[in-house]
Structures are given as structure tokens and as C-alpha cells.
Write an enzyme that holds these catalytic residues in place. Sequence first.
Site, PDB file in Angstrom:
ATOM      1  N   ASP A  63       1.834  -4.056  -2.534  1.00 39.76           N
ATOM      2  CA  ASP A  63       2.141  -3.164  -1.405  1.00 39.76           C
ATOM      3  C   ASP A  63       2.612  -3.969  -0.196  1.00 39.76           C
ATOM      4  OD1 ASP A  63       2.444  -0.745  -0.116  1.00 39.76           O
ATOM      5  OD2 ASP A  63       0.349  -0.620   0.523  1.00 39.76           O
ATOM      6  N   LYS A  93       4.802  -4.972   2.773  1.00 36.28           N
ATOM      7  CA  LYS A  93       5.713  -4.318   3.702  1.00 36.28           C
ATOM      8  C   LYS A  93       5.391  -4.851   5.093  1.00 36.28           C
ATOM      9  CE  LYS A  93       2.605  -0.317   3.639  1.00 36.28           C
ATOM     10  NZ  LYS A  93       2.493   1.116   3.286  1.00 36.28           N
ATOM     11  N   ASN A 139       1.923  -4.518   6.539  1.00 36.10           N
ATOM     12  CA  ASN A 139       0.829  -5.293   5.961  1.00 36.10           C
ATOM     13  C   ASN A 139       0.964  -6.787   6.235  1.00 36.10           C
ATOM     14  OD1 ASN A 139      -0.531  -3.081   4.932  1.00 36.10           O
ATOM     15  ND2 ASN A 139       0.484  -3.177   2.944  1.00 36.10           N
ATOM     16  N   ASP A 190      -4.314  -6.765   3.404  1.00 35.04           N
ATOM     17  CA  ASP A 190      -4.386  -5.772   2.324  1.00 35.04           C
ATOM     18  C   ASP A 190      -3.981  -6.341   0.973  1.00 35.04           C
ATOM     19  OD1 ASP A 190      -5.338  -3.879   3.966  1.00 35.04           O
ATOM     20  OD2 ASP A 190      -3.577  -2.596   3.978  1.00 35.04           O
ATOM     21  N   THR A 238       5.812   6.234   1.160  1.00 31.88           N
ATOM     22  CA  THR A 238       6.648   5.210   1.806  1.00 31.88           C
ATOM     23  C   THR A 238       7.173   4.252   0.734  1.00 31.88           C
ATOM     24  OG1 THR A 238       4.655   3.895   2.208  1.00 31.88           O
ATOM     25  CG2 THR A 238       5.425   5.298   3.996  1.00 31.88           C
TER      26      THR A 238
END
Length: 331
Positions: A193, A195, A198, A213, A232
Site C-alpha cells: 500500500d 503511496k 504512507n 504502515d 484509492t
Amino acid sequence: RAIGMGEQGRERVFVEDLSSNGTFVNGTKIGRGNRRELHHGDELQLAIWTAGSDIPYFYDKFYHPSARPMLTHTIVTSGAFATVKLALERRTGQLVAVKIMDKRTLYKRGQPNEQTDQETRILMALDHPCIVKIREVFNEEQFYMVLEFLQGGELFDRIKRKRCFSEAEARIIFLQLFHAIKYLHNRDITHRDLKPENILMVDNTSLRLKISDFGLAKMVSEETFLHTLCGTPSYVAPEVFNPNSQRAYTKAVDMWSCGVILYVCLSGQVPFGSIRGPPSLQEQIQQGLYSFDDPVWRDVSDTAKDLIEWLLATNPNERATVEQALSHPWM
């Protein structure tokens, strides 16, 4: 406390020191009989704690003995997996971030399992200068993860302010990012994840960053994770959209996300999006439909574009690994 009206009718709040021990604003003593105007964010103290004393930062003689070691207050962010609150550690007085997760999201049927506990132990053992450190974990009515707090906010907000980075700036960012990902991949941890939201900046001025994360996506149910990505999906690799029977996650999904982030850092735009359709966003990602046609790319080097193209290879077997990315001429 005294309240008066300012020139434009706004309320002004003052604190007056009437104590014998002293009152402090942002660590500076007001002085008995003196008055000080308070502003949003000021820290008011009735005493100054010194590290050399035997008394903890919060002396809990007035608190219940079972009081938690953290005082949580401001919500920093709230997402599908968790809510993050800013907190003060009683023992040291340090600001920390507390990630609060619902066990129904974290555990199957709301119950802990050995795999999740093992994942937690692995994440707590991680120690890298470009990865947010997990300080403590509390497994109570909810799952609490205590993280180091970084003052600089998200890379996403930095991009919004700057619109885009120079190649030299982006190179500094990705040197840190790739080394952090290499550290995770060498330990068989895939972020899944990645992005700009993060990736956290250490402060408000430098380009020092840390990934957050990491690995948490493995600790939630597959259904919850995919539902979140559908909200997203701009940074999601093409293979994530495959049907269940064909879906296989590898470390390559992180490298695709890096390609999207690098594109965003150098242009201030996402390579895939509904605004660019038709076709749909999912189809754009699966077919690798993006371009360097925008005028902003005229001043970007061919080697930077070459790295982006390698990272955004739709076939994960042809996509650059983190080691290959670090060895790319642009780096």
C-alpha cells in the site's frame, strides 16, 4: 485567566501567573504577577520536568494506578484500517503517534491468531533509518500500536505545496525509499500500500523521510484490504485487479507503486486517473496507459522517464526489482 477583545472583535486569551512555583508557556517561565497571551498550540505547564529526576514526566499520584502510559488527544488521520492520534508518553513526555485499529478489521472474527501475533513481532523488530519505528503494542479492547511521531507530515502534503520536485530532490527521496524497501523485501515483507500518504517527512524543511504502515496490509483480511484499494487505486499494481484465482502478490507490487510515486513527484500529476478516461482507471492501469505528453515533462531527463517505464511494466516479471532500481543510471 483574563479575556479581552482585540481590535477586530476577536477574543484574546491571557494567562496570569499567580503561583509561587511558576507557570510556564512553551517552556518559558511567565513570572509571578506577569501576564502572557496564549495562542493556538501553546503548551502550558505548571512545572518543568528534568530528565535527571527520579519522577516520571507525568507524576501519576493524582491518577488511577491503572492509567494508561499514553495520553492521547488530537486525531492526526483516520482511514479504513485505523485511526492515528497524537499522544504524549507519560514516562518521557515525548510526542508519539498511536495507531488504533478495530480488532474486527485486524483479526478474523475479531479474535487474535498466531499469524497476526507473529506479524506484529516481525514489524516491531524492524530497525531502519527510513522506516517508522514501532515502539510498543497494546492488545486491549482495541489494538494499539505506538509509533515514533514525525513532525513533517505526509509526502502527499509536501507534493501539494511544491506541486513537483526537481530531479535532484526526487533522487534524494527515492534513494531513501528504495533502501527502505530493499530492507523490507530482504525480510520478505511486502508493503502493498505504498503511496505518498504512507511516506512521512521527518521535519518541515529537509527531504528526510520514513515509510509508515509497512506490512499492515498483511494483517487485515483480504476482503478489507481490496475494498480499501478500490477506494484509492491509483497506486495499485495491475495484478492486484486480477480475479481471486489468478491473484498473486509479489514484491513487484511495491515497485509499481514506486513508479507511480516517482511520476507524481516529477510532474505533480498521477499517471492514471478517471480524469484521463475513457478507458476506466482500472483499464488504464492494467494496460499501462500513461504518457509523458504534458509540458512539465519537457525538462525531465530521459533517464528518469526510463526508470519510470521500467517500474511501470505491466508484467511483474519484467518490472524492475529494488536492487535494479538502485543500480539504474538515474539513481
